[in-house]
Design a protein around this motif. Sequence first.
Motif, mmCIF file in Angstrom:
data_model
loop_
_atom_site.group_PDB
_atom_site.id
_atom_site.type_symbol
_atom_site.label_atom_id
_atom_site.label_comp_id
_atom_site.label_asym_id
_atom_site.label_seq_id
_atom_site.Cartn_x
_atom_site.Cartn_y
_atom_site.Cartn_z
ATOM 1 N N ALA A 159 0.895 -1.192 -0.035
ATOM 2 C CA ALA A 159 -0.064 0.077 0.002
ATOM 3 C C ALA A 159 0.708 1.175 -0.063
ATOM 4 O O ALA A 159 1.850 1.522 0.855
ATOM 5 N N VAL A 160 0.845 2.093 -1.008
ATOM 6 C CA VAL A 160 1.342 3.396 -0.992
ATOM 7 C C VAL A 160 0.357 4.557 -0.999
ATOM 8 O O VAL A 160 -0.379 4.639 -2.282
ATOM 9 N N SER A 161 0.086 5.209 -0.119
ATOM 10 C CA SER A 161 -0.950 6.385 -0.043
ATOM 11 C C SER A 161 -0.325 7.657 -0.193
ATOM 12 O O SER A 161 -1.018 8.654 -0.453
ATOM 13 N N SER A 162 0.947 7.996 0.022
ATOM 14 C CA SER A 162 1.614 9.196 0.029
ATOM 15 C C SER A 162 3.045 8.984 0.097
ATOM 16 O O SER A 162 3.575 7.854 -0.045
ATOM 17 N N LEU A 163 3.881 10.289 -0.282
ATOM 18 C CA LEU A 163 5.171 10.220 -0.238
ATOM 19 C C LEU A 163 5.763 9.308 0.950
ATOM 20 O O LEU A 163 6.883 8.831 0.718
ATOM 21 N N ALA A 164 5.173 9.672 1.986
ATOM 22 C CA ALA A 164 5.611 8.850 3.391
ATOM 23 C C ALA A 164 5.808 7.613 3.250
ATOM 24 O O ALA A 164 6.833 7.016 3.564
ATOM 25 N N ASP A 165 4.889 6.697 2.712
ATOM 26 C CA ASP A 165 4.996 5.321 2.319
ATOM 27 C C ASP A 165 6.330 5.085 1.256
ATOM 28 O O ASP A 165 6.968 4.170 1.422
ATOM 29 N N MET A 166 6.378 5.744 0.306
ATOM 30 C CA MET A 166 7.461 5.686 -0.679
ATOM 31 C C MET A 166 8.793 5.770 0.040
ATOM 32 O O MET A 166 9.751 5.121 -0.343
ATOM 33 N N GLU A 167 8.921 6.640 0.998
ATOM 34 C CA GLU A 167 9.931 6.794 1.735
ATOM 35 C C GLU A 167 10.661 5.614 2.411
ATOM 36 O O GLU A 167 11.673 5.167 2.593
ATOM 37 N N VAL A 168 9.533 5.015 3.020
ATOM 38 C CA VAL A 168 9.804 3.683 3.787
ATOM 39 C C VAL A 168 10.072 2.625 2.961
ATOM 40 O O VAL A 168 10.830 1.817 3.147
ATOM 41 N N LEU A 169 9.224 2.550 1.793
ATOM 42 C CA LEU A 169 9.468 1.449 0.887
ATOM 43 C C LEU A 169 10.952 1.397 0.346
ATOM 44 O O LEU A 169 11.260 -0.014 0.350
ATOM 45 N N PHE A 170 11.410 2.504 -0.012
ATOM 46 C CA PHE A 170 12.909 2.291 -0.685
ATOM 47 C C PHE A 170 13.835 2.788 0.520
ATOM 48 O O PHE A 170 14.948 3.170 -0.187
ATOM 49 N N ALA A 171 13.496 2.861 1.783
ATOM 50 C CA ALA A 171 14.592 3.206 2.586
ATOM 51 C C ALA A 171 15.907 2.235 2.659
ATOM 52 O O ALA A 171 15.866 1.108 2.439
ATOM 53 N N ASP A 172 16.886 2.996 2.822
ATOM 54 C CA ASP A 172 18.615 2.443 2.773
ATOM 55 C C ASP A 172 18.713 1.424 1.590
ATOM 56 O O ASP A 172 19.549 0.649 1.483
ATOM 57 N N LEU A 173 18.166 1.714 0.396
ATOM 58 C CA LEU A 173 18.340 0.913 -0.786
ATOM 59 C C LEU A 173 19.064 2.047 -1.740
ATOM 60 O O LEU A 173 18.803 3.303 -1.868
ATOM 61 N N PRO A 174 20.052 1.473 -2.551
ATOM 62 C CA PRO A 174 21.053 2.356 -3.357
ATOM 63 C C PRO A 174 20.305 2.575 -4.697
ATOM 64 O O PRO A 174 20.615 1.946 -5.754
ATOM 65 N N LEU A 175 19.674 3.569 -4.777
ATOM 66 C CA LEU A 175 18.508 3.913 -5.935
ATOM 67 C C LEU A 175 19.439 4.193 -6.997
ATOM 68 O O LEU A 175 18.853 4.171 -8.251
ATOM 69 N N ASP A 176 20.666 4.626 -6.871
ATOM 70 C CA ASP A 176 21.553 4.882 -8.169
ATOM 71 C C ASP A 176 22.093 3.775 -8.812
ATOM 72 O O ASP A 176 22.652 3.819 -9.834
ATOM 73 N N LYS A 177 21.998 2.543 -7.921
ATOM 74 C CA LYS A 177 22.933 1.447 -8.403
ATOM 75 C C LYS A 177 21.979 0.378 -8.808
ATOM 76 O O LYS A 177 22.374 -0.645 -9.593
ATOM 77 N N ILE A 178 20.830 0.214 -8.310
ATOM 78 C CA ILE A 178 19.833 -0.770 -8.587
ATOM 79 C C ILE A 178 18.910 -0.249 -9.525
ATOM 80 O O ILE A 178 18.597 0.888 -9.628
ATOM 81 N N THR A 179 17.938 -0.974 -10.445
ATOM 82 C CA THR A 179 17.096 -0.426 -11.124
ATOM 83 C C THR A 179 15.639 -0.962 -10.613
ATOM 84 O O THR A 179 15.710 -2.229 -9.965
ATOM 85 N N THR A 180 14.819 -0.275 -10.525
ATOM 86 C CA THR A 180 13.555 -0.606 -9.862
ATOM 87 C C THR A 180 12.238 -0.432 -11.133
ATOM 88 O O THR A 180 12.166 0.446 -11.873
#
Length: 576
Positions: A159-180
Motif C-alpha cells: 500500500a502506497v498512499s503518500s510520499l511518506a510510504d514511498m520513503e519507507v518502501l525504498f529506505a536504505d536502498l541504493p537507488l542509483d545502483k539498482i534498477t526498479t
Amino acid sequence: MLEQKSTEPKQPVVEQGTLFDKTELERLTVKRTHWEETSVKKSSQRVPERDNLFTTSSVPIERVYMPQDNANLDYTRDLGLPGEYPYTRGVQPTMYRAKPWTMRMFAGFGTAEDTNARFKYLLKQGQTGLSTAFDMATLYGYDTDHPLAAGEFGKCGVAVSSLADMEVLFADLPLDKITTSMTINSPASAIWAMYIVNAEKRGFPMASLGGTLQNDILKEYIAQKEFLFPPEPSLRLVVDTIEFGTRYMPRWNTISISGYHIREAGATAVQELAFTIADGLAYVDAALERGLKIDEFAPRLSFFFDVHNDFFEEIAKFRAGRRLWARLMRERYGAKDPRSWMMRCHAQTAGVSLTAQQPENNVVRTAVQALAAVLGGTNSLHTNSLDEALALPTEKAALIALRTQQIIASESGVVNTVDPLGGSYFVEGLTDETEHAAMEYIKRIDELGGVLACIQNGFFQREIAESAYRYQQEIDQHKRTIVGVNDYLMDEQIKVPTLYVDYAGERAHLARLKRVREERDASAVRHALDNLRRAAEGTENTMPALIEAVRAYATLSEVMDVFRSVFGDYMEPAVF
C-alpha cells in the motif's frame, strides 16, 4: 570439337538470399514422402500417434520439421547476428556470455516496511533488480482509508498512499545502483513522481535513476481492467511520462508495453504478441503527435511478456517479436538509431498456469517456463512462486523461485552460447509462422481504425474471450492435460504455508497517513493541487505539477481525484 568439361567441383544452385539449395529441397521432399509412406506408416500401425498435438495456443504441430519448412529463410534478412538488425537472435552481441539477464523478483505485500524487508532479503540472496507490486487500492488510485479500499490493504501488493510510504518502501536502498520496476498503470505518473521525489530527497538526482514504469494503460482496457479515466486522457498521461523521461531521465523506461496481462486473460501467444505490438505502435503514434522524434524516445520503450507452458512456442514468440518490432520501427517509422529497433523485454512465468492442486508441481512449471524465456532471449525475468495460486508468496517460496533462475544461469550451460536454438528447423519455422500471424492481426487492427477504435468496438475483448473459452473447453474435454487438475489426481490434500497479512500493519499504515495529513503544509498542498488541475485542464505536461504535489505530501487519492474531476470516470461498453 567437343567443349572441354571443367574439373572444378560444380557449385550448388542456391535461391537468392535463402540458405538451402532448391534441388536439395526437392530431393528432401521426395525422401520425406517416402519416409511417411514406409517408416511412419509401419510405426503408426504398431503404435498410433496421439491426437491433439498442438501448442498451448492450439496451433497444430507437424510430425517433423525439415529444411523445406525454412525454404524461404534468408539468414541476413530474417536472423542476422546477435545484437544486430533484425535482432531475432537477441539484442546484445554476447547476451548471457557477458552477464545473465536481470533477475527481478516481483515483490509487494502489506506495509511499506514489510516490502522493504522483502526487497533487502531478495537482494541479499542474489536478486539483481527490484520489481514492485502495489495493492488494489493503490492500483485504483485510492488511499487506504477510502471507503472503496476497505478490505484490500496489502493483499496483492504494498500500500502506497503518500510520499511518506514511498520513503519507507525504498529506505536504505541504493537507488542509483539498482534498477526498479513498478507495476502500476492508471496512477503510474503519480507513483513515479513519488519515487522521483523520494530519490531526490535522499540525494539521488532523477537523471541517475534507472528502472521501468509499467504505465501501459491500453492493455488495461483490453484485458486487466484497472482503468480509471477514458482512453484519450489516459493516453495523454502516458505520453506526459514518455516526454518527461525523454527530457530528464535518460536511464528510465517510462513504459513497459505489456502482453502479460493480455495472455493471462486468455489470449493465445500470437494474440499476446500482436496486441502488445499494436499497443506499442499506438504509443509511438501518440508520442510523435506530441512532437517527439522517433529516435528521441523509442530506445527507452520496453516490453513485458508472459511465458506459458509450451516451451518452443514461447521461444518462438520472443524471437518473432524482436524481428517484427525491428522491421516496423525501421520500415514504418523510419527510425535510424539501432536502439530504436530493439525490443528489450522483461518476462514473467505464467501465473495463470499455476494450480492450487498439487502446488509443488508449480516449481516444475516455473522452471520450464523460465528456461523458455532464457532461450528466447529475455532481458530480465521474474519467476512465480509455488504458492501463488493460493496467496502472496512466502519468503521460502520466493527464494525457491529465485534459485530456479540462478540454477539455470549457473548450472544448465544455456548461457554459454547466444541463441542456442537458432537454426532449429522447428524453432525457425514456428518463429516465422508466429511473426506472420501476428502481423496479420496488426493489419486487421489497422483496418478497424487502430487500437482505440478496437477497444471501443470490443474487438480485443471478443478475440481473447473466444480463445479463453476454447482453451478451457480443451481442458474440460481432456484434449489437454493439466497435471493434478484433470489427470494424475490425488485424493490427499496437499497444503503449503501461505502468507498472511494482518490488521496490525494496516493500523500502522493508517496512522502514518493520518500523521501526514496533520503535519503537512495544507496551503502548499492546496496550491499544488490547483496547479495540477490547471495543467490537466490545459495541454501542458502534468509531470512537473505532479512532482510539486507529491513533494507537498498530497496523497494518492487527492492527486487522482484532480484527474477524475477533469477527465471523468470510464465505464466500459458492453461487449457481446
